[in-house]
Design a protein around this motif. Structure first.
Motif, PDB file in Angstrom:
ATOM      1  N   ALA A   1      13.331  30.168   4.755  1.00 32.74           N
ATOM      2  CA  ALA A   1      14.571  29.704   4.135  1.00 32.74           C
ATOM      3  C   ALA A   1      14.259  29.105   2.770  1.00 32.74           C
ATOM      4  N   ASP A   2      15.190  29.258   1.855  1.00 28.43           N
ATOM      5  CA  ASP A   2      15.092  28.615   0.548  1.00 28.43           C
ATOM      6  C   ASP A   2      15.871  27.312   0.588  1.00 28.43           C
ATOM      7  N   VAL A   3      15.247  26.252   0.096  1.00 25.81           N
ATOM      8  CA  VAL A   3      15.859  24.923   0.163  1.00 25.81           C
ATOM      9  C   VAL A   3      15.835  24.275  -1.211  1.00 25.81           C
ATOM     10  N   ILE A   4      16.793  23.402  -1.450  1.00 25.58           N
ATOM     11  CA  ILE A   4      16.788  22.588  -2.662  1.00 25.58           C
ATOM     12  C   ILE A   4      15.927  21.352  -2.409  1.00 25.58           C
ATOM     13  N   PHE A   5      14.945  21.185  -3.256  1.00 21.76           N
ATOM     14  CA  PHE A   5      13.974  20.090  -3.116  1.00 21.76           C
ATOM     15  C   PHE A   5      14.016  19.284  -4.404  1.00 21.76           C
ATOM     16  N   ASN A   6      14.302  17.991  -4.292  1.00 23.95           N
ATOM     17  CA  ASN A   6      14.401  17.131  -5.479  1.00 23.95           C
ATOM     18  C   ASN A   6      13.530  15.898  -5.247  1.00 23.95           C
ATOM     19  N   ASN A   7      12.214  16.085  -5.458  1.00 23.86           N
ATOM     20  CA  ASN A   7      11.258  15.022  -5.132  1.00 23.86           C
ATOM     21  C   ASN A   7      11.545  14.455  -3.745  1.00 23.86           C
ATOM     22  N   SER A   8      11.794  15.353  -2.834  1.00 23.20           N
ATOM     23  CA  SER A   8      12.256  15.008  -1.490  1.00 23.20           C
ATOM     24  C   SER A   8      11.111  14.533  -0.603  1.00 23.20           C
ATOM     25  N   PRO A   9      11.446  13.833   0.484  1.00 25.40           N
ATOM     26  CA  PRO A   9      10.393  13.411   1.421  1.00 25.40           C
ATOM     27  C   PRO A   9       9.721  14.612   2.083  1.00 25.40           C
ATOM     28  N   VAL A  10       8.421  14.489   2.302  1.00 26.19           N
ATOM     29  CA  VAL A  10       7.631  15.464   3.039  1.00 26.19           C
ATOM     30  C   VAL A  10       6.742  14.672   3.993  1.00 26.19           C
ATOM     31  N   PHE A  11       6.521  15.223   5.180  1.00 25.93           N
ATOM     32  CA  PHE A  11       5.867  14.460   6.238  1.00 25.93           C
ATOM     33  C   PHE A  11       4.615  15.163   6.757  1.00 25.93           C
ATOM     34  N   HIS A  12       3.752  14.361   7.340  1.00 24.79           N
ATOM     35  CA  HIS A  12       2.699  14.840   8.226  1.00 24.79           C
ATOM     36  C   HIS A  12       2.934  14.201   9.589  1.00 24.79           C
ATOM     37  N   LEU A  13       2.696  14.953  10.637  1.00 28.88           N
ATOM     38  CA  LEU A  13       2.828  14.409  11.982  1.00 28.88           C
ATOM     39  C   LEU A  13       1.494  13.772  12.382  1.00 28.88           C
ATOM     40  N   ARG A  14       1.566  12.574  12.909  1.00 37.22           N
ATOM     41  CA  ARG A  14       0.359  11.914  13.403  1.00 37.22           C
ATOM     42  C   ARG A  14      -0.104  12.593  14.690  1.00 37.22           C
ATOM     43  N   PRO A  15      -1.348  12.390  15.078  1.00 35.86           N
ATOM     44  CA  PRO A  15      -1.869  13.083  16.267  1.00 35.86           C
ATOM     45  C   PRO A  15      -1.023  12.889  17.520  1.00 35.86           C
ATOM     46  N   GLU A  16      -0.412  11.701  17.664  1.00 38.15           N
ATOM     47  CA  GLU A  16       0.364  11.439  18.880  1.00 38.15           C
ATOM     48  C   GLU A  16       1.771  12.016  18.826  1.00 38.15           C
ATOM     49  N   ALA A  17       2.138  12.681  17.718  1.00 39.23           N
ATOM     50  CA  ALA A  17       3.498  13.198  17.577  1.00 39.23           C
ATOM     51  C   ALA A  17       3.812  14.260  18.620  1.00 39.23           C
TER      52      ALA A  17
END
Length: 908
Positions: free
Chosen positions: A820-836
């Motif tokens: 999918a194409d998304v609009i990104f404006n310095n948006s949040p990005v995450f990493h999942l911790r090991p317990e996720a």
């Protein structure tokens, strides 16, 4: 004979003045409103303005045109002003203006004849942003001046120019003026209005003009791009940068490379006319170029969309308020330079000064159009002809990325030793072959046409995209039978958009990626933020399937009636005793599902794919046949009869939806409010007081936080100073307040634990951190063992289209494609911790490449690889949905609407 001729000339002049004298009977604004335009502490509302416009229309210089209904149900008006003789021939002049603009079937000789015979058409608007009241009041004042003036300049303008004076936001003027004037004490008057000044989107009404979602945008686009095609348009705004009075043309770089250079030359020429007039009249403080942040890169604004239609679009941003103000001390504005040749000194400033400046600027534009009437008309034809020629042959666009490729290829060969440096300055000595390798490469040619197949996943949404083009004056073809291009077969009903037409620049801008140049304050320094966004390609945002065709094509195509929106092809089904399936791929399926649920018809979702139907498709029993048949006719939905009800079907019910909003109104929330209405979802608005009072699950199943709302607030967006309740009517008391971390997080946690769902986008996804979920910020680097956010010199994506990979195995993404194409404006990005994983957190979308940029600017985009763009997390019996990108961006991103809609039902 000489004496007789002299008497005849005098008699002729007397008759002209006598005829023009009729216009002087119109009442002045002061006589009508009870105060002059620009009087301190006074504003006119729209009801009064509409009445005044109708009085002006009683003269033979003015015609009042109703251009459509507003979102609140008022009538939106445009005044056409010109000489009485021109008014008698308006239809002829309109036809010439549009004929020259479309440039079809006209040779140079005929174009020059038409330009000589026609009148220049100039658009001047006001009031789009309704707290910017200078624009509204200058519109009233210039209408009066043109309707009543008998001076030589005004008469010359009216003889040579047809002026379109357009009110851009009637609803907003009524709200703001009534709100400001409600206090008898002028010193208490203020602009702290309780809601958005456009019913849904407030300030973003100037970001709607390539899709035309709002009624007012559609009304004005029809006049600009279908009815009149003015050669010049002037869009009034405020406010100017601190220390200046008005910011105007020419504008700062970069400009969009799709725009015809004659547009840019016209902007420069008119900017010079504006500066010259203000300076000659002793009106200092005009700033331009790098003196202000306004550029010509973005498409989608009332002014900027015109650039892609070969119209010279002008913007000024002026200071001014009905409440007197001061020009502050800004030392770097006080030294004359090319940006600000005639600085203004710090001083008190009154509303009327801004209105006077605006009227002078209007006259500068109109005088230019009158003096250069034939030139501006002929240039309109020239730009249209140039566009048609480019679309009729091979053409390579000079984009930053391709130009950089020339240098990169040369540098690589230098390093490899396959070429020797020619001269000291390598950039000026690059052999022609390196240019030719890029700009003669057949694969890098511009498209000659775009084909939208009729058998794509969500064809009704593709029709909406086509209608956006049609509303912007684009010619579209439709296949009357199947055809083949480059070995690929396309079905009947497919759309073909050819680029050999006058508004080719707009077509390219809607289909192709924007290539924003790397723009930094200095080498290695911080990036310079674009005025709006850097990339917006509408076909990408809407998830449209299309093919680029590099050679001229023909086939069984019919050109659709110009300016007439399309409807999806009507579908029909046979009756059945066992019900129907509706594909989850189609956004409009949610409209009929909501209509069915509201009438009590049972609807189910199928959790796995069935034949051609993707997981998440809807099953409707035979009791829904009548509503389904109507939807198939009006929406073009397809319903597939089944032999038996699917065994795995899950019954759904409408969720009780709460959409977060704030005092003064949230534009992102307003866009979603409009979207929910279009797709027939029922919902309530919820404000901070109600959230902090708790007990939310008894009233709601889903709470939506769109882009913000969760503290702390970025840039103070919702940290605004709230008015005192004593100063507000009781109907607005429930809106007062900002969410606080201390008071709001616990009620939201309880809501989730009790089985509610919360959907967050953008900065509101910080709720995940408040809840202590095992996720962390992906856009960090290690410094002394600590995670430190990446600086803008390392990572910067200012409003661009990026591609994410989508998890197809969850109900949150039902109906979505794998990418999918998304609009990104310095948006949040995450990493999942090991317990996720053990906590049940599902990644919904992520960046699976170090080059996800599709359109715009993404500096340091490699930092995104493996970052999670969206996830779903269980919290007690409920779920938190966290979407970093803007999945509902300005109601344009149809390709990601399902990520919202899928969360808005309850399962039984």
């Amino acid at each position: 004979m000489a004496i007789r001729m002299k008497h005849l000339l005098l008699l002729s002049a007397w008759l002209v003045l006598a005829t023009w004298g009729k216009a002087q009977t119109v009442p002045s604004p002061e006589e009508h409103f009870g105060f002059f335009m620009g009087e301190d502490y006074h504003l006119a509302n729209y009801t009064e303005t509409e009445a005044y416009f109708k009085k002006l229309a009683q003269t033979d210089r003015v015609r009042l045109v109703d251009i459509g209904e507003t979102e609140e149900g008022r009538r939106q008006y445009m005044l056409i002003v010109s000489s009485p003789a021109n008014m008698d021939n308006l239809s002829e002049y309109k036809a010439i203006s549009t004929r020259l603009a479309y440039a079809e079937g006209i040779d140079d000789k005929e174009a020059r004849r038409l330009a000589s015979a026609a009148k220049a058409v100039v658009w001047i608007d006001g009031g789009l942003h309704s707290t910017e009241m200078v624009g509204t009041h200058q519109l009233i004042e210039i209408a009066y001046r043109l309707a009543s003036g008998t001076d030589a300049e005004t008469l010359h303008i009216l003889d040579n120019v047809i002026v379109l004076l357009t009110h851009a936001n009637p609803d907003g003027q009524e709200l703001v003026a009534n709100w400001y004037m409600r206090h008898k004490d002028p010193k208490k008057r203020a602009m702290n209005i309780p809601r958005l000044y456009q019913k849904y989107i407030g300030h973003d009404n100037n970001r709607d003009f390539y899709i035309n979602n709002m009624k007012e945008s559609g009304n004005m686009s029809r006049q600009l791009f279908l009815e009149w095609m003015p050669q010049i348009m002037y869009n009034h705004h405020q406010s100017a940068p601190a220390g200046a009075v008005v910011a105007g043309p020419p504008y700062t770089d970069p400009f969009n490379y799709n725009i015809d250079p004659l547009v840019m030359a016209g902007i420069d020429a008119l900017g010079a006319s504006m500066l010259n007039r203000l300076t000659a009249e002793g009106k200092p403080g005009f700033t331009r170029l790098k003196g202000s942040p306004f550029s010509t890169w973005y498409n989608g604004g009332l002014r900027t969309t015109t650039y892609f239609h070969n119209i010279v679009g002008l913007l000024t941003e002026i200071i001014g308020s009905p409440t007197p103000m001061r020009i502050p001390v800004v030392p770097n504005r006080l030294v004359p330079n090319g940006n600000t040749p005639n600085p203004v000194t710090p001083q008190a400033w009154h509303f009327k000064q801004s209105v006077d400046y605006s009227v002078s600027l209007n006259y500068a534009v109109l005088d230019y159009a009158a003096r250069h009437r034939e030139q501006v008309l002929y240039n309109s034809y020239t730009m249209g002809r140039n566009a048609i020629e480019k679309g009729s042959r091979d053409h390579w666009q000079l984009t930053p990325r391709n130009i950089d490729l020339i240098q990169a290829n040369y540098d690589a060969d230098l390093e490899a030793g396959t070429v020797k440096r020619d001269g000291e300055n390598s950039s000026s000595r690059i052999p022609y072959s390196y240019y030719e390798a890029v700009f003669a490469d057949p694969a890098k040619r511009d498209a000659r046409a775009y084909i939208l197949p009729a058998d794509q996943r969500d064809f009704p949404t593709a029709v909406k995209f086509i209608n956006a083009l049609i509303k912007s004056g684009i010619f579209v073809h439709k296949a009357t039978a199947g055809f083949t291009v480059d070995g690929k077969a396309y079905p009947e009903g497919s759309y073909i958009v050819k680029t050999d037409q006058a508004f080719r620049a707009h077509i390219i801008d809607m289909f192709e990626p924007q290539d924003y140049p790397n723009d930094f304050a200095y080498p290695g320094g911080p990036p310079i933020r674009p005025y709006d966004v850097a990339g917006w390609t509408l076909a990408y945002q809407m998830g449209i399937a299309f093919d680029r065709v590099l050679d001229g094509i023909d086939g069984p195509f019919e050109r659709l009636p110009h300016g007439v929106p399309e409807s999806p092809p009507a579908q029909r089904i046979a009756d059945t005793k066992h019900g129907y399936l509706i594909s989850a791929n189609v956004n409009d399926a949610f409209i009929v599902v909501n209509d069915l649920l509201k009438t009590g018809v049972d609807v189910y979702r199928i959790p796995e794919a069935l034949g051609d139907m993707p997981a998440g498709s809807f099953y409707v029993g035979p009791s829904g046949t009548a509503i389904l048949k109507q939807a198939m006719l009006s929406l073009g939905l397809k319903a597939t009869p089944v032999q038996r009800a699917p065994a795995s079907a899950i019954k759904i019910k409408p969720a009780r939806i709460a959409l977060f909003d704030v005092y003064g109104g949230s534009m992102p929330s307003g866009w979603v409010r409009w979207m929910l209405e279009q797709y027939h979802f029922s919902f309530n608005l919820i404000f901070p007081q109600e959230i902090e009072a708790g007990n939310l699950k008894t009233k709601y199943d889903v709470i939506l936080f769109i882009e913000s709302g969760i503290p702390p607030y970025p840039g103070g967006r919702y940290g605004r100073t709230m008015p005192d309740a004593a100063e507000l009517p009781a109907e607005y008391h429930h809106m007062i307040g900002n969410l606080s971390t201390r008071k709001s997080i616990q009620p939201l946690r309880e809501f989730l634990e009790q089985g509610g769902s919360i959907l967050t986008t953008g900065s509101s996804t910080r709720l995940a951190y408040h809840l202590g979920l095992p996720v962390k910020d992906a856009l960090v680097h290690k410094t002394d063992g600590n995670d430190v956010p990446l600086g803008s010199e390392q990572f910067y994506v200012p409003g661009s289209v990026l591609r994410v990979k989508v998890n197809p195995d969850t109900d949150a993404t039902w109906g979505m494609a794998v990418y999918a194409d998304v609009i990104f404006n310095n948006s949040p990005v995450f990493h999942l911790r090991p317990e996720a994983r053990s906590a049940g957190i599902e990644a919904l979308a992520w960046f699976d490449t170090d080059k996800p940029l599709r359109s715009g600017w993404a500096w340091g985009q490699h930092h995104l690889e493996d970052g999670i763009a969206a996830f779903k997390a269980p919290v007690g019996k409920g779920h938190l949905y966290a979407y970093g990108p803007h999945i509902t961006y300005r109601a344009q991103s149809h390709g990601t609407f399902k990520l919202l809609f899928n969360a808005l039902y309850r399962q039984e």
